[in-house]
Design a protein around this motif. Structure first.
Motif, PDB file in Angstrom:
ATOM      1  N   UNK A  71      34.519  23.834   2.865  1.00  0.00           N
ATOM      2  CA  UNK A  71      34.832  22.415   2.959  1.00  0.00           C
ATOM      3  C   UNK A  71      35.595  21.822   1.801  1.00  0.00           C
ATOM      4  N   UNK A  72      36.467  22.614   1.168  1.00  0.00           N
ATOM      5  CA  UNK A  72      37.249  22.071   0.060  1.00  0.00           C
ATOM      6  C   UNK A  72      38.106  20.885   0.500  1.00  0.00           C
ATOM      7  N   UNK A  73      38.487  20.868   1.781  1.00  0.00           N
ATOM      8  CA  UNK A  73      39.344  19.778   2.252  1.00  0.00           C
ATOM      9  C   UNK A  73      38.663  18.420   2.137  1.00  0.00           C
ATOM     10  N   UNK A  74      37.325  18.406   2.181  1.00  0.00           N
ATOM     11  CA  UNK A  74      36.606  17.133   2.067  1.00  0.00           C
ATOM     12  C   UNK A  74      36.770  16.525   0.677  1.00  0.00           C
ATOM     13  N   UNK A  75      37.143  17.339  -0.312  1.00  0.00           N
ATOM     14  CA  UNK A  75      37.413  16.806  -1.652  1.00  0.00           C
ATOM     15  C   UNK A  75      38.628  15.889  -1.596  1.00  0.00           C
ATOM     16  N   UNK A  76      39.656  16.322  -0.889  1.00  0.00           N
ATOM     17  CA  UNK A  76      40.906  15.565  -0.839  1.00  0.00           C
ATOM     18  C   UNK A  76      40.867  14.447   0.199  1.00  0.00           C
ATOM     19  N   UNK A  77      39.872  14.482   1.112  1.00  0.00           N
ATOM     20  CA  UNK A  77      39.770  13.451   2.154  1.00  0.00           C
ATOM     21  C   UNK A  77      38.425  12.732   2.110  1.00  0.00           C
ATOM     22  N   UNK A  78      37.855  12.637   0.920  1.00  0.00           N
ATOM     23  CA  UNK A  78      36.492  12.112   0.783  1.00  0.00           C
ATOM     24  C   UNK A  78      36.331  10.738   1.441  1.00  0.00           C
TER      25      UNK A  78
END
Length: 645
Positions: A71-78
């Protein structure tokens, strides 16, 4: 090593299926369309690799896979995960969105502006500083939780942070703990494997002491990544670091012919400070990455259509952290042809080895030839167009456009002065070595897409034949009113910003329409537009063959035939088309045809404005042909859609 994609994998930016690229420093998988935007932002924003057609160090690929799966993408789309974001109108791009502007604007906001990243509270009594974040990173890398470390890095933690109490960097900690994926992540964010801690030990030392041999070997590879990548680019081999071989210096067949100017330039390269030399080497590394990624890009794209919204990246995008002068020097690396660029790479490899080994300056007679060209003709050409930047602005270049123009003028004045005085300066070296643009790849790309346009047009013609025959005939020709603005300022691979130009008063097109005329909604039939587009395409193919075969005397007759075909196509449309899109496409079509004639005339042997290398003319000719084809394709699409309705 290539990744086996799962059917559940989706693009991190638009949720499209089957992403084929990875953004290494963001820990995400992305589709072709989104990747084209990532590339236009530059490697300082996103470092892209193809998942199947680019060689991967196994642990680097494993690092990206781990981040993506966790879920690294949730870092950029928090903040987008907050239900309130829907109420505010903010949303993620979807696969049906257009690349420009929809996906491009979202991706820029996500990665360049970091608009959706979680912000820690910063109160006067409880502020979180970069030092605090870096200390947290220093502690976290001993574990396998990659996404926590990526979140800290996204908030401003420094990969090379030296902990004052611990006397070490995060990479020392990760190496001691045997965390190879953490080491990969830190290295991607700039951690230096050669840094010594307070005891004089490097991360490699700690990895070896802990018995983490794979990690130790990988850290050595990372330490020599720049020179390894340059060597692999030229000869497809990397040094055998396990056996103490750390450099490969490829040889060239004509390396014995060294001119006095080449020797002077090489001497100046060798006299650069280590800091300036490292900057130059890093810029060349980025250019190698751009060229290799372009090659993969062209090999993997679907060339069934003439023009798509995704194209190659023609030069290194602007990095706002660098000076205007350095950014312009980086962009000029694209002007080296294959042989010249290979020569520069070899020179850098040779001097990097000399500096690393502490050897004195070499006086050997077999130094590789520096391919140097005089730039006096290039200067005279540039002076005629001194109000235009060398390249179009890209990504973050908008804010530096004025600075770029001023820097170019001052640099030109300085360069002319230096050349007249005789000595070769470092700036001269970069200017002279810049030669001219190698246009072979662009020719090949455009030839591929043009070869398929006829099939596409035939398909569209069959569809159009099923429509009701349009009996309306335009009562007048297309309005040729002068415009001072760029006809299509969003063409992603345009090399230089040029103003729209109007047709000269040669009677080839009618006079501008009177201002009192009401815009006409009438469009020509799709069949007529397709027929004219086929003629334009046929003539463009002839021009491209001439460029490919270096028969430059064919440029002018080809451009004249294209001009006639464009004029006939423009005459199908009313003076005042109701659609803004039609007007824009017509402006691009006609102004590009005029520029094409102007550029083709420069190829005449007797033309005093001819640059040092006719490749520059060829590149401009190809660009004009690209713009004409793009506009024609747009007009076919528009008329088909309108008439179908």
């Amino acid at each position: 090593m290539s990744k086996r994609l799962r059917s559940s994998d989706v693009c991190a930016d638009c949720s499209g299926p089957d992403p084929s690229w990875a953004s290494v420093n963001r820990g995400t998988f992305i589709c072709d369309e989104c990747c084209s935007v990532h590339r236009s932002l530059g490697r300082h924003i996103s470092q892209v690799r193809h998942l199947k057609h680019t060689p991967w160090p196994p642990t680097l690929l494993q690092m990206v896979e781990t981040l993506y799966n966790n879920g690294a993408n949730s870092i950029w789309e928090h903040s987008l995960l907050d239900p309130a974001s829907i109420m505010s109108g903010r949303r993620k791009a979807n696969p049906q969105d257009k690349v420009h502007p929809n996906k491009a604007e979202f991706i820029r906001a996500k990665y360049q502006m970091l608009a959706f990243v979680h912000r820690l509270p910063c109160r006067d009594d409880d502020s979180v500083t970069a030092k605090d974040l870096s200390k947290q990173l220093h502690s976290s890398v001993r574990t396998g939780n990659l996404e926590t470390c990526l979140r800290l890095l996204s908030l401003g933690a420094q990969a090379n942070f030296f902990h004052p109490e611990k006397g070490s960097t995060p990479l020392h900690v990760a190496s001691k703990a045997g965390q190879i994926l953490q080491a990969e992540l830190l290295a991607v964010y700039g951690a230096d494997p050669g840094t010594q801690d307070s005891s004089g030990k490097t991360p490699v030392d700690y990895a070896r002491q802990g018995g983490h041999h794979e990690l130790a070997e990988r850290l050595v590879e990372i330490q020599y990544e720049l020179t390894d990548r340059l060597a692999f680019y030229l000869c497809g081999r990397k040094p055998d670091h396990k056996n103490g071989q750390h450099f490969i210096i490829p040889q060239m067949a004509d390396s014995l012919d060294v001119s006095e100017l080449a020797k002077a330039a090489k001497k100046k390269l060798q006299s650069l400070s280590n800091h300036l030399f490292e900057e130059l080497a890093m810029d060349v590394y980025d250019e190698v990455d751009r060229r290799e990624t372009d090659a993969v890009w062209l090999a993997t794209q679907n060339h069934s259509t003439l023009v798509t919204e995704t194209t190659v990246v023609p030069f290194l995008p602007v990095n706002p952290e660098y000076s205007s002068t350095r950014n312009q020097g980086r962009q000029k690396l694209a002007r080296f042809n294959a042989h010249e660029f290979a020569t520069l790479v070899i020179d850098i490899l040779s001097d990097a080895k000399r500096r690393q080994q502490g050897s004195p300056l070499s006086r050997s007679k077999d130094n590789v030839e520096l391919i140097l060209r005089t730039v006096s003709n290039q200067h005279s050409t540039e002076s005629q167009d001194n109000d235009q930047p060398d390249y179009d602005s890209v990504a973050s270049d908008e804010d530096t456009d004025v600075e770029t123009r001023a820097s170019k003028a001052s640099r030109q004045k300085s360069l002319d002065s230096d050349l007249s005085d005789g000595p070769v300066t470092v700036q001269d070296f970069m200017e002279v070595r810049s030669a001219l643009v190698a246009s072979e790849a662009k020719i090949q790309q455009l030839m591929k897409v043009n070869n398929n346009l006829s099939d596409e047009l035939r398909i569209m013609q069959k569809k159009a034949s099923r429509l009701e025959k349009q009996n309306s005939t335009p009562e007048s020709d297309y309005d040729n009113t002068p415009y001072d603005t760029e006809p299509d300022d969003t063409v992603p691979n345009r090399k230089g910003r040029q103003r729209s130009v109007v047709w000269p008063g040669d009677g080839s097109l009618p006079d501008p329409a009177e201002p009192h005329l009401v815009p006409s909604p009438t469009l020509p039939s799709t069949e007529d537009v397709i027929r004219k587009t086929e003629q334009i395409t046929k003539n463009i193919q002839e021009l491209l063959r001439a460029a490919q075969e270096n028969t430059h005397d064919s440029y002018i007759p080809c451009s004249e035939r294209i001009h006639v075909a464009v004029t006939e196509m423009a005459a199908l449309f009313p003076k005042k088309p109701k659609s803004d899109t039609v007007r824009t496409s017509l402006r691009l079509l006609t102004s590009s045809a005029y520029r094409l004639q102007s550029e083709c005339r420069k190829a005449l042997p007797g033309d005093s404005s001819l640059p040092t290398d006719v490749q520059l003319v060829t590149q401009q000719v190809i660009q004009c042909a690209y713009d004409i084809a793009k506009a024609a394709k747009q007009l076919v699409t528009i008329t088909t859609k309108e008439n179908n309705n």
